[in-house]
Scaffold this motif. Structure first.
Motif, PDB file in Angstrom:
ATOM      1  N   ASP A  66       0.720  -0.948   0.167  1.00 44.55           N
ATOM      2  CA  ASP A  66       0.054  -0.208  -0.021  1.00 44.55           C
ATOM      3  C   ASP A  66       1.105   1.351   0.104  1.00 44.55           C
ATOM      4  O   ASP A  66       1.810   1.159  -0.107  1.00 44.55           O
ATOM      5  N   ARG A  81      -2.315  -0.843  -3.066  1.00 43.88           N
ATOM      6  CA  ARG A  81      -3.829  -1.145  -3.912  1.00 43.88           C
ATOM      7  C   ARG A  81      -4.228  -1.822  -4.356  1.00 43.88           C
ATOM      8  O   ARG A  81      -5.585  -1.793  -4.725  1.00 43.88           O
ATOM      9  N   GLU A  82      -3.601  -0.169  -6.163  1.00 42.95           N
ATOM     10  CA  GLU A  82      -4.672  -0.272  -7.215  1.00 42.95           C
ATOM     11  C   GLU A  82      -4.515  -1.921  -7.868  1.00 42.95           C
ATOM     12  O   GLU A  82      -3.615  -2.432  -9.103  1.00 42.95           O
ATOM     13  N   LEU A 106     -10.055  -3.015  -6.913  1.00 39.75           N
ATOM     14  CA  LEU A 106      -9.274  -1.538  -6.814  1.00 39.75           C
ATOM     15  C   LEU A 106      -8.532  -1.220  -7.756  1.00 39.75           C
ATOM     16  O   LEU A 106      -8.056  -0.309  -7.532  1.00 39.75           O
ATOM     17  N   PHE A 107      -8.069  -1.957  -9.267  1.00 41.02           N
ATOM     18  CA  PHE A 107      -6.907  -2.031 -10.158  1.00 41.02           C
ATOM     19  C   PHE A 107      -7.220  -0.713 -10.707  1.00 41.02           C
ATOM     20  O   PHE A 107      -6.825  -0.082 -11.065  1.00 41.02           O
ATOM     21  N   ASP A 108      -9.013  -0.451 -10.644  1.00 41.93           N
ATOM     22  CA  ASP A 108      -9.435   1.005 -11.632  1.00 41.93           C
ATOM     23  C   ASP A 108     -10.725   1.167 -10.684  1.00 41.93           C
ATOM     24  O   ASP A 108     -11.476  -0.044 -10.318  1.00 41.93           O
ATOM     25  N   PRO A 109     -11.052   1.995 -10.794  1.00 41.18           N
ATOM     26  CA  PRO A 109     -12.526   2.274 -10.200  1.00 41.18           C
ATOM     27  C   PRO A 109     -13.894   1.408 -10.992  1.00 41.18           C
ATOM     28  O   PRO A 109     -13.945   1.475 -12.221  1.00 41.18           O
ATOM     29  N   VAL A 110     -14.497   0.741  -9.872  1.00 43.81           N
ATOM     30  CA  VAL A 110     -15.645  -0.071 -11.043  1.00 43.81           C
ATOM     31  C   VAL A 110     -16.713   0.929 -10.646  1.00 43.81           C
ATOM     32  O   VAL A 110     -17.253   1.574 -10.098  1.00 43.81           O
ATOM     33  N   ARG A 111     -17.384   1.642 -12.029  1.00 39.69           N
ATOM     34  CA  ARG A 111     -18.788   2.529 -11.516  1.00 39.69           C
ATOM     35  C   ARG A 111     -20.012   1.488 -11.599  1.00 39.69           C
ATOM     36  O   ARG A 111     -20.090   1.038 -12.752  1.00 39.69           O
ATOM     37  N   THR A 112     -21.080   2.088 -11.263  1.00 43.15           N
ATOM     38  CA  THR A 112     -21.747   1.268 -11.457  1.00 43.15           C
ATOM     39  C   THR A 112     -23.413   1.987 -11.463  1.00 43.15           C
ATOM     40  O   THR A 112     -23.385   3.352 -10.690  1.00 43.15           O
ATOM     41  N   GLN A 122     -14.409   2.828 -17.030  1.00 40.44           N
ATOM     42  CA  GLN A 122     -14.982   2.050 -15.761  1.00 40.44           C
ATOM     43  C   GLN A 122     -15.884   2.019 -15.686  1.00 40.44           C
ATOM     44  O   GLN A 122     -16.235   0.731 -14.223  1.00 40.44           O
ATOM     45  N   TRP A 123     -17.115   1.868 -16.184  1.00 40.30           N
ATOM     46  CA  TRP A 123     -18.312   1.454 -15.605  1.00 40.30           C
ATOM     47  C   TRP A 123     -18.381  -0.026 -16.601  1.00 40.30           C
ATOM     48  O   TRP A 123     -17.668  -0.556 -16.910  1.00 40.30           O
ATOM     49  N   GLU A 146     -25.297  10.689 -12.969  1.00 41.00           N
ATOM     50  CA  GLU A 146     -25.656   9.662 -11.875  1.00 41.00           C
ATOM     51  C   GLU A 146     -26.542  10.431 -11.278  1.00 41.00           C
ATOM     52  O   GLU A 146     -27.848   9.587 -10.983  1.00 41.00           O
TER      53      GLU A 146
END
Lengths: 918, 201
Positions: free
Chosen positions: A112, A516-517, A521-527, A546-547, A675
């Motif tokens: 980290d 931590r990536e 958490l490699f890339d933000p996941v958008r939902t 990222q979606w 959003e």
């Protein structure tokens, strides 16, 4: 065993076992792999990278150019140093022969990073660093103190006295004082490996296998950086100076006092500097037989007296010319007469080089100081940086304390009768066996070859010889190479200059930089707000930017093809529902909103009436399509613009850039509401029934609610916007609601759709349905070189507007070239082959074989699917002069086959548009 | 307003409803040093109005509290907070109004001064990071100086936490609010839970 009673700071009450090259060795907590091996008179089975010569342990810390090991357990890591790897019970390592090996198993450890801000960062917790940290802390400043060794104290061995007490007591006291200060963060086992502008330093903390995170990168932003990183002893080059058993004098002393290990029994100390005498005396006291060969004509008198007291012979004006041994050292070859002096350890000291890497990283230069025979940080240093102690070329402890400690500095006895260091790069001998960079197998002959090839600058010589490019980054060899280059080119070393030190100071694992990536958490996941519903419904997802978007919803036994055919059929024959919430949404407001949109879209938006919807195309300055979407006019001064999912942020930036930099006079404000609003697309001939059932207050008849119009309503008091927008060609509605209520409204729609078998469908079905209608996906069917006209959407390019972004480009001759690639459909004539997307398209080959290369390409397949409606595969393609070729059969090479396909209008389903009204 | 709320039978869902338990579990074993809480959804508008004109004062009067004028600051008003997002942009929240009411109320006032308000209630969501270790946790993912002296109550910052754009609002030494776009909220929550374990080690 050469473990000496009464020496070292290892915990002898506990025994650990490590395995090196298959052999178990015992050691103690506090040992390194190197100290364990040397305690057993062993070395790792390591050979050099180029010549395969045996390599031993040359130093006791990060500067070691040899001593490379591969850790196997607990986790495979290549190219580490025996001198720096702490010995822990169960550790398994082996020597590296030239090159290491990456792990083939996943790393399960955690890494980290942490950010710090402080007034002062002190790098190095030797006497200089400890005092600098204490001074700053006492002044109330916030301090971060980092040091790469397991414990503070630097090179203090415990034999020195500070303020009349043993030096390690001083260390203990200062460490305790710092620990008690709430403004001090003190990190050991932490290497500052990079220094960047504005006091930004990266440091790697090795936290060990027992810690939750194996390594941590500290990102430290400091008001002031104090470099107290010490110095590294400089070797002297002679013939066969790479033989195992040859070591820096400081390393032998370090091993003795830190680990209680005497690295040899019969020791020759070859020096041109006073400091090596301390090693000679200490090793003699620890039971070794020691002889000193001093290159200088005069030995330092105080040290000579101590040697005499111990019966250590001191020969002055004497040079080591070479070594003897097979595998390991048996003798030093001394003097021009090549006298052989038997020994199993040859210690070398040619003076000290300040460790000024962190000064150099930020552009600080190094200047040669003849008084110390070394390069040190040149004054003035870059702003905000100070160097103290050995890193600044101040080597004697008494001087270090005075320099770092200021007025309330503790005192140490001054060195008596020092002799100046003699700068000696190498002794006479065969240049091809005199190793400058032992890690790279680079010799004096290699430097001479570089000079012979015309190179005089150190940066050129470095690249030609590879000196200084190994794991140690030339910590011992870099300066030697400068000196030898100076000698060979007949210049003073100060005129040769230096190479620039670059980060990292020591190697850093990629895993540590990734921190931590990784994994989820490699890339933000958008939902979307409906994500949980899709998961529960068994959706397979795909990444769009990222979606996470639901791609299809397989039922038991279905693969993607079967699921998509079922979903497509449902939309074409009954009703489907899709989550379209990821579409970018921008609220465009203000009296000049119509003006802005007219300038950014190719088509006219100002003429859109309130309550209506228009499809729009956006182009870049080059007139090429970069986004599309719908525009709803909410009020005279308010529009809601939608963008493609992956391009939303870019479109907003694009609009803001024009607005803020080119047309600041326009009274318009842009607000991202992506959003804020969730969108359910309800599509298919039965969609009117579903919408009518859920929203009984709305007259959903075609006359009252026309295509490309919107209406506001409420559902149980919650505002809902309905819009008749279709991306499938079917009767369709988009239901827009605050994302707070997305799940609830979606549930109502699904419930109301049950009598019609409402089918959730994903992006794959959406893609097929739109392709059947010839609707392009920007970024899939286009690649930044495609104009609206190429897509057959010249109708979307206004001829009435004075100007819009991209308009001027349409006047270019190339834009009127009839051979531009144009979007057409392709139907494989066998009605069976699904053409791979990306396939090249060539002219029909009468003999069914590709002509010899080069084969002129007509274009490529951009989209390709199975169609439930057409009961066959179909594709969209960009084809040169495609509009002129409609009806023509072309060939598409697929593997070794040529597949024939007929070009056609891009709209394959319902070209007259009869279905959109149900 | 309350009557209208009561009429609603559609149930709103918090973007982090499925992660509530994991966030709450972070407190275990910290002896109160670290606590992650979901903020209840609030009405929020993005207010745009010329700071040199009469708009800000008019809006301030309408909401009952001043709009912050210094960069990276926020102020409280009787029912929510006003966060300065840019020279002419504020995020204005209300815990009592419903979203459409709030947009109408603020927009009506701002419009008279050439400004406007857009409902963004569902655009973002909030997690509250509480306890003595709160700032330490954020230091694992935010490059800004969040020490209490540099980031006291009243300060806010638009920055990155991990790889997500967030708005940080400092309420107290041991109380920070992370405002994040709803689509990134799951990532931020997962990041917080993951980092919280490391920050305590």
């Amino acid at each position: 065993m050469s473990r000496v009673a009464g020496y070292g700071r290892v915990d002898r009450s506990r025994t650990i076992t490590i395995t090196v090259d298959g052999t178990p060795y015992t050691g103690h907590p506090g040992d390194t792999v190197a100290s364990v091996l040397l305690a057993h008179g062993a070395r790792p089975q390591t050979t050099s990278v180029k010549y395969g010569r045996p390599r031993g342990i040359t130093s006791s810390w990060t500067e070691d150019p040899t001593g490379l090991i591969q850790v196997e357990e607990p986790f495979p890591e290549p190219m580490l140093l025996a001198a720096t790897v702490e010995a822990t019970d169960g550790l398994v390592v082996r020597g590296v022969n030239g090159q290491g090996r990456l792990a083939e198993v996943p790393d399960t450890a955690r890494y980290d990073r942490r950010h710090h801000h402080c007034d002062v960062l002190v790098v190095g917790a030797g006497p200089a660093g400890l005092l600098a940290a204490r001074t700053a802390a006492r002044a109330g400043q916030s301090v971060v103190l980092v040091d790469d060794r397991p414990a503070a104290g630097g090179t203090l061995t415990g034999t020195e006295t500070i303020d009349g007490a043993p030096s390690l007591a001083f260390v203990t006291d200062v460490v305790a004082e710092l620990a008690a200060s709430p403004t001090v963060t003190h990190l050991q086992r932490t290497t500052a490996f990079g220094h960047f502008d504005d006091g930004f330093v990266l440091a790697l903390e090795r936290r060990g296998e027992a810690a939750r995170t194996r390594q941590r990168v500290h990102r430290i932003r400091a008001g002031r950086v104090v470099v107290a990183a010490g110095a590294i002893e400089r070797p002297i080059v002679f013939e066969d100076n790479d033989r195992p058993g040859i070591m820096l004098a400081s390393a032998a002393r370090d091993l003795l006092h830190r680990h209680g290990v005497r690295a040899g029994r019969e020791v020759v100390v070859f020096t041109s500097d006073d400091a090596a005498y301390a090693a000679a005396v200490d090793l003699a006291d620890a039971g070794a037989s020691v002889r000193v060969l001093d290159a200088r004509e005069r030995a330092p008198q105080a040290w000579r007296r101590r040697c005499d007291e111990r019966g250590i012979p001191v020969e002055t004006g004497t040079l080591v010319h070479g070594t003897r041994g097979d595998g390991r050292l048996t003798a030093a070859v001394v003097g021009p007469e090549r006298r052989e002096v038997p020994c199993d350890l040859l210690l070398v000291s040619g003076g000290w080089n300040p460790t000024a890497h962190l000064v150099s990283h930020v552009g600080g230069s190094l200047a040669h100081d003849a008084a110390i025979g070394a390069f040190r940080p040149a004054t003035p240093l870059p702003e905000g940086i100070t160097a103290v102690g050995a890193a600044n070329g101040t080597f004697a402890l008494a001087d270090v304390l005075r320099e770092a400690g200021g007025p309330d500095a503790p005192v140490a006895p001054a060195q008596e009768w020092p002799e100046p260091t003699l700068v000696l790069w190498h002794t006479p001998g065969e240049a091809s066996r005199q190793f400058v960079d032992i890690a790279r197998d680079a010799t004096v002959a290699d430097v001479a070859r570089a000079v012979g090839a015309g190179m005089t600058h150190p940066e050129h010589v470095k690249r030609y010889t590879t000196i200084g490019t190994a794991h140690d980054q030339g910590k011992t060899s870099g300066i030697l190479a400068l000196g030898i280059l100076a000698e060979l080119t007949g210049r003073p070393v100060q005129d040769v200059g230096t190479t620039t030190f670059r980060p990292p100071y020591t190697p850093v694992a990629f895993a540590a930089l990734a921190g931590r990536e990784r994994g989820d958490l490699f890339d933000p996941v958008r939902t979307t707000a409906l994500h949980g519903w899709h998961v529960a419904a068994g959706a397979q997802f795909e990444d769009i930017g990222q979606w996470k978007r639901a791609r299809y919803y397989p039922q038991a036994g279905e693969d993607m093809t079967a699921a998509v055919l079922r979903e497509c059929a449902a939309v074409r024959t009954s009703v489907g529902i899709m989550d379209a919430s990821t579409l970018g949404k921008i609220d465009v407001r203000g009296p000049d909103a119509p003006v802005l949109l007219d300038r950014l879209y190719t088509n006219m938006m100002s003429s859109l009436k309130v309550g209506r919807v228009r499809y729009g195309v956006m182009c870049g300055n080059d007139g090429m399509v970069f986004d599309d979407g719908t525009v709803l006019r909410l009020a005279e001064d308010r529009f809601l613009v939608t963008t493609t999912t992956g391009n939303a942020a870019h479109v907003l930036d694009w609009m803001e850039e024009w607005l803020q930099t080119e047309w600041p006079e326009l009274r318009v404000r842009l607000t991202s509401v992506t959003e804020q609003w969730s969108i359910a697309a309800v599509a298919g001939p039965r969609s009117r029934d579903v919408i009518g059932a859920v929203f009984p207050d709305v007259d959903v008849s075609g006359d009252a609610f026309g295509f490309m119009t919107w209406q506001d309503t409420t559902l149980d008091g919650v505002p809902v916007r309905l819009a008749r927008i279709s991306f499938s060609g079917e009767l369709a509605y988009e239901v827009t609601v605050s994302s707070w209520y997305a799940t609830a409204v979606w549930a109502r729609l699904v419930e109301a759709g049950q009598p019609h078998g409402i089918t959730p469908y994903g992006t794959e079905t959406m893609h097929v349905l739109r392709a059947e209608k010839g609707y392009p996906i920007i970024g899939q069917d286009t690649d930044g070189t495609v104009s609206p006209h190429d897509l057959g959407m010249g109708w979307a390019v206004s001829k009435k507007k004075d100007d819009f972004v991209g308009k001027r480009s349409y006047a270019r001759a190339e834009n009127r070239n009839p051979l531009r690639k144009q979007l057409v459909s392709l139907l494989p004539t066998d009605a069976a082959t699904k053409l791979p997307e990306g396939s090249q398209i060539v002219r029909f080959c009468d003999d069914g074989a590709l002509p010899p290369a080069p084969v002129p390409m007509l274009g490529h397949v951009t989209s390709s699917y199975h169609s439930a409606e057409l009961a066959r595969p179909f594709a969209l393609a960009l084809v040169k002069g495609g509009r002129e070729r409609l009806g023509e059969v072309v060939h598409v090479p697929v593997g070794d086959e040529l597949v024939a396909a007929r070009t056609g209008e891009s709209v394959l389903v319902d070209p007259e548009g009869a279905r959109r009204d149900g | 307003m309350a009557d209208r709320m009561a009429d609603r039978t559609l149930t709103p869902v918090h973007p982090l409803a499925d992660r509530w338990a994991r966030l709450a579990a972070v407190e275990d074993g910290t002896a109160g040093a670290l606590r992650l809480e979901l903020e209840a959804p609030v009405a929020a508008v993005d207010l745009r109005v010329d700071p040199r004109g009469t708009g800000p004062d008019a809006v301030a009067a309408a909401v009952g509290g001043p709009l912050p004028s210094a960069p990276d600051t926020w102020t409280a008003h009787p029912t929510g907070i006003a966060v300065r997002l840019g020279p002419d942009e504020w995020l204005l929240t209300s815990t009592t109004a419903d979203p459409e009411e709030w947009e109408f109320h603020v927009d009506e006032t701002a419009a008279a001064h050439g400004g406007m308000a857009v409902d963004v209630s569902a655009q973002r969501t909030s997690v509250r990071v509480l306890g003595a270790a709160a700032r330490d946790l954020l230091a694992f993912g935010c490059a800004l100086d969040l020490r209490p002296a540099a980031f006291p109550r009243g300060r806010c910052a638009q920055t990155l936490l991990g790889q997500a754009a967030v708005l940080l609002v400092a309420h107290a030494v041991d109380d920070l609010q992370i405002v994040v776009r709803s689509s990134f909220a799951g990532y931020v929550a997962d990041w917080l839970v993951d980092a919280a374990a490391d920050s305590r080690s």
